[in-house]
Design a protein around this motif. Structure first.
Motif, PDB file in Angstrom:
ATOM      1  N   ILE A 171       1.050   9.766  -5.570  1.00 57.91           N
ATOM      2  CA  ILE A 171       1.821   9.170  -6.652  1.00 57.91           C
ATOM      3  C   ILE A 171       2.966   8.356  -6.057  1.00 57.91           C
ATOM      4  O   ILE A 171       3.849   8.914  -5.399  1.00 57.91           O
ATOM      5  N   VAL A 172       2.930   7.036  -6.283  1.00 61.54           N
ATOM      6  CA  VAL A 172       3.929   6.121  -5.734  1.00 61.54           C
ATOM      7  C   VAL A 172       4.152   4.992  -6.736  1.00 61.54           C
ATOM      8  O   VAL A 172       3.179   4.412  -7.227  1.00 61.54           O
ATOM      9  N   PRO A 173       5.416   4.638  -7.029  1.00 69.01           N
ATOM     10  CA  PRO A 173       5.667   3.552  -7.981  1.00 69.01           C
ATOM     11  C   PRO A 173       5.544   2.166  -7.347  1.00 69.01           C
ATOM     12  O   PRO A 173       6.457   1.355  -7.381  1.00 69.01           O
ATOM     13  N   GLN A 174       4.402   1.897  -6.743  1.00 67.96           N
ATOM     14  CA  GLN A 174       4.087   0.577  -6.198  1.00 67.96           C
ATOM     15  C   GLN A 174       2.580   0.508  -5.999  1.00 67.96           C
ATOM     16  O   GLN A 174       1.863   1.487  -6.203  1.00 67.96           O
ATOM     17  N   TYR A 175       2.092  -0.656  -5.628  1.00 64.36           N
ATOM     18  CA  TYR A 175       0.660  -0.821  -5.396  1.00 64.36           C
ATOM     19  C   TYR A 175       0.301  -0.310  -4.004  1.00 64.36           C
ATOM     20  O   TYR A 175       1.108  -0.362  -3.084  1.00 64.36           O
ATOM     21  N   PHE A 176      -0.931   0.189  -3.861  1.00 69.04           N
ATOM     22  CA  PHE A 176      -1.408   0.717  -2.589  1.00 69.04           C
ATOM     23  C   PHE A 176      -2.100  -0.388  -1.793  1.00 69.04           C
ATOM     24  O   PHE A 176      -2.884  -1.152  -2.345  1.00 69.04           O
ATOM     25  N   ASP A 177      -1.849  -0.438  -0.508  1.00 71.61           N
ATOM     26  CA  ASP A 177      -2.592  -1.305   0.389  1.00 71.61           C
ATOM     27  C   ASP A 177      -4.019  -0.779   0.475  1.00 71.61           C
ATOM     28  O   ASP A 177      -4.243   0.445   0.528  1.00 71.61           O
ATOM     29  N   SER A 178      -4.998  -1.674   0.494  1.00 67.34           N
ATOM     30  CA  SER A 178      -6.406  -1.237   0.509  1.00 67.34           C
ATOM     31  C   SER A 178      -6.744  -0.463   1.787  1.00 67.34           C
ATOM     32  O   SER A 178      -7.583   0.434   1.762  1.00 67.34           O
ATOM     33  N   GLY A 179      -6.094  -0.794   2.905  1.00 70.00           N
ATOM     34  CA  GLY A 179      -6.339  -0.043   4.140  1.00 70.00           C
ATOM     35  C   GLY A 179      -5.880   1.398   4.035  1.00 70.00           C
ATOM     36  O   GLY A 179      -6.563   2.319   4.488  1.00 70.00           O
ATOM     37  N   LEU A 180      -4.712   1.616   3.430  1.00 69.59           N
ATOM     38  CA  LEU A 180      -4.206   2.978   3.234  1.00 69.59           C
ATOM     39  C   LEU A 180      -5.134   3.748   2.298  1.00 69.59           C
ATOM     40  O   LEU A 180      -5.469   4.906   2.567  1.00 69.59           O
ATOM     41  N   LEU A 212       2.272  -0.580  -0.650  1.00 70.10           N
ATOM     42  CA  LEU A 212       2.556   0.547   0.233  1.00 70.10           C
ATOM     43  C   LEU A 212       1.591   0.500   1.417  1.00 70.10           C
ATOM     44  O   LEU A 212       0.378   0.576   1.239  1.00 70.10           O
ATOM     45  N   LEU A 213       2.137   0.374   2.598  1.00 72.73           N
ATOM     46  CA  LEU A 213       1.351   0.277   3.829  1.00 72.73           C
ATOM     47  C   LEU A 213       1.358   1.599   4.582  1.00 72.73           C
ATOM     48  O   LEU A 213       2.317   2.364   4.486  1.00 72.73           O
ATOM     49  N   SER A 214       0.304   1.842   5.349  1.00 72.30           N
ATOM     50  CA  SER A 214       0.258   3.065   6.163  1.00 72.30           C
ATOM     51  C   SER A 214       1.297   3.029   7.268  1.00 72.30           C
ATOM     52  O   SER A 214       1.663   4.067   7.814  1.00 72.30           O
ATOM     53  N   THR A 215       1.809   1.852   7.607  1.00 72.94           N
ATOM     54  CA  THR A 215       2.801   1.725   8.672  1.00 72.94           C
ATOM     55  C   THR A 215       4.232   1.950   8.182  1.00 72.94           C
ATOM     56  O   THR A 215       5.133   2.098   9.003  1.00 72.94           O
ATOM     57  N   SER A 216       4.441   1.989   6.856  1.00 69.38           N
ATOM     58  CA  SER A 216       5.788   2.252   6.332  1.00 69.38           C
ATOM     59  C   SER A 216       6.107   3.735   6.510  1.00 69.38           C
ATOM     60  O   SER A 216       5.219   4.562   6.703  1.00 69.38           O
ATOM     61  N   GLY A 217       7.384   4.070   6.423  1.00 69.03           N
ATOM     62  CA  GLY A 217       7.784   5.472   6.533  1.00 69.03           C
ATOM     63  C   GLY A 217       7.139   6.335   5.472  1.00 69.03           C
ATOM     64  O   GLY A 217       6.653   7.435   5.752  1.00 69.03           O
ATOM     65  N   GLU A 218       7.092   5.832   4.228  1.00 68.56           N
ATOM     66  CA  GLU A 218       6.472   6.589   3.134  1.00 68.56           C
ATOM     67  C   GLU A 218       4.975   6.717   3.341  1.00 68.56           C
ATOM     68  O   GLU A 218       4.389   7.765   3.090  1.00 68.56           O
ATOM     69  N   GLY A 219       4.320   5.644   3.815  1.00 68.45           N
ATOM     70  CA  GLY A 219       2.883   5.695   4.085  1.00 68.45           C
ATOM     71  C   GLY A 219       2.539   6.702   5.164  1.00 68.45           C
ATOM     72  O   GLY A 219       1.579   7.474   5.046  1.00 68.45           O
ATOM     73  N   GLN A 220       3.327   6.729   6.226  1.00 70.70           N
ATOM     74  CA  GLN A 220       3.108   7.698   7.303  1.00 70.70           C
ATOM     75  C   GLN A 220       3.326   9.126   6.814  1.00 70.70           C
ATOM     76  O   GLN A 220       2.589  10.041   7.187  1.00 70.70           O
ATOM     77  N   GLU A 221       4.341   9.312   5.971  1.00 68.49           N
ATOM     78  CA  GLU A 221       4.619  10.649   5.432  1.00 68.49           C
ATOM     79  C   GLU A 221       3.491  11.106   4.509  1.00 68.49           C
ATOM     80  O   GLU A 221       3.105  12.276   4.517  1.00 68.49           O
ATOM     81  N   ILE A 222       2.940  10.198   3.715  1.00 66.98           N
ATOM     82  CA  ILE A 222       1.801  10.542   2.857  1.00 66.98           C
ATOM     83  C   ILE A 222       0.623  10.984   3.711  1.00 66.98           C
ATOM     84  O   ILE A 222      -0.012  12.003   3.425  1.00 66.98           O
ATOM     85  N   LEU A 223       0.314  10.224   4.750  1.00 60.14           N
ATOM     86  CA  LEU A 223      -0.798  10.595   5.630  1.00 60.14           C
ATOM     87  C   LEU A 223      -0.562  11.966   6.272  1.00 60.14           C
ATOM     88  O   LEU A 223      -1.471  12.792   6.342  1.00 60.14           O
ATOM     89  N   ARG A 224       0.672  12.212   6.726  1.00 57.29           N
ATOM     90  CA  ARG A 224       0.991  13.494   7.352  1.00 57.29           C
ATOM     91  C   ARG A 224       0.808  14.633   6.364  1.00 57.29           C
ATOM     92  O   ARG A 224       0.147  15.637   6.649  1.00 57.29           O
TER      93      ARG A 224
END
Length: 126
Positions: free
Chosen positions: A81-90, A51-63
């Motif tokens: 809570i996300v059914p995938q691995y987190f990017d270390s930057g996020l 999961l990247l901060s640049t994905s739609g879900e990543g941006q929504e999590i940050l928001r």
């Protein structure tokens, strides 16, 4: 338990976490795997996609983290809570935001969800 979305919601999920003698009020932000929608990827590719901060879900999590989690004084812990691995930057960005807002952040990713499902499958509900 997940809650339906409303005008001003108190997280997608909320509850109390007990850690030793301490109790913390928690709100959770739940998102789907960012690669599920409209893709024809195989399961192995979906599992390995972070999961990247640049994905739609990543941006929504940050928001949601900023607009709901950081400003809500009722909660001390924000669970992501996300059914995938987190990017270390996020993860680093969310840890930084948690630190400046005086909150704790809890990451529940693919491995943790798998463990929870395994534990729940062994519980006899009768």
């Amino acid at each position: 338990r997940p809650q339906p979305h409303t005008g001003y919601e108190y997280g997608d999920v909320s509850g109390q976490i007990k850690c030793g003698p301490h109790s913390y009020e928690m709100i959770g932000i739940i998102k789907k795997n960012s690669f599920n929608k409209g893709t024809k990827k195989d399961n192995a590719t979906l599992i390995e996609s972070h999961l990247l901060s640049t994905s739609g879900e990543g941006q929504e999590i940050l928001r949601q983290f900023v607009e709901q989690g950081m400003t809500d004084t009722r909660a001390q812990v924000i669970a992501i809570i996300v059914p995938q691995y987190f990017d270390s930057g996020l993860k680093g960005t969310l840890r930084y935001l948690a630190r400046i807002s005086g909150k704790k952040v809890l990451f529940i990713g693919l491995d943790e969800i798998s463990r929870l499902l395994e534990i729940n499958s062994t519980i006899d509900m009768t």
